[in-house]
Design an enzyme around this catalytic site. Sequence first.
Site: not given
Length: 141
Positions: A71, A42, A78, A100, A40
């Site tokens: 995302s 961001d 993602h 992540e 992930d």
Amino acid sequence: MAASSTNKRTWSTYKCATESAAGVGLGFVLSNVDNIVCIDLDHCRNRITGQLVPWAAAIVRDAGATYVEVSPSGEGLHIFGYADVRQGRRIRRPDGTAVEIYGTGRYITMTGRRHGKSPSILADVSALVAALTSGCQTQEA
């Protein structure tokens, strides 16, 4: 019964989920039975132009030919693939952003908005996961 990322009795098939009026949108549960992981990223994408910041572009490049989607926020990605990840990790970057990595016990909201020309298949991303987690400041997530 409310849905749970750790209770298989609350999961359904893609077909049933698309026919359901419950909830908002679709997602995928990461579990310990298939080695599917999600990386992930961001705050790495311009939601208007789609341009990635350099660190994210390098991670996408290193992921190889695997499924990558935008995302829900439009500002992240993602990356899906195969790797053995039993404990989630949050890797803090020097600029304050984080990457992540999850492999089990998480529900990932899906948008179906493929990033660029990413394929609709999953690749082995074990080497990328190892590179991201080795020698980095990580926290269990």
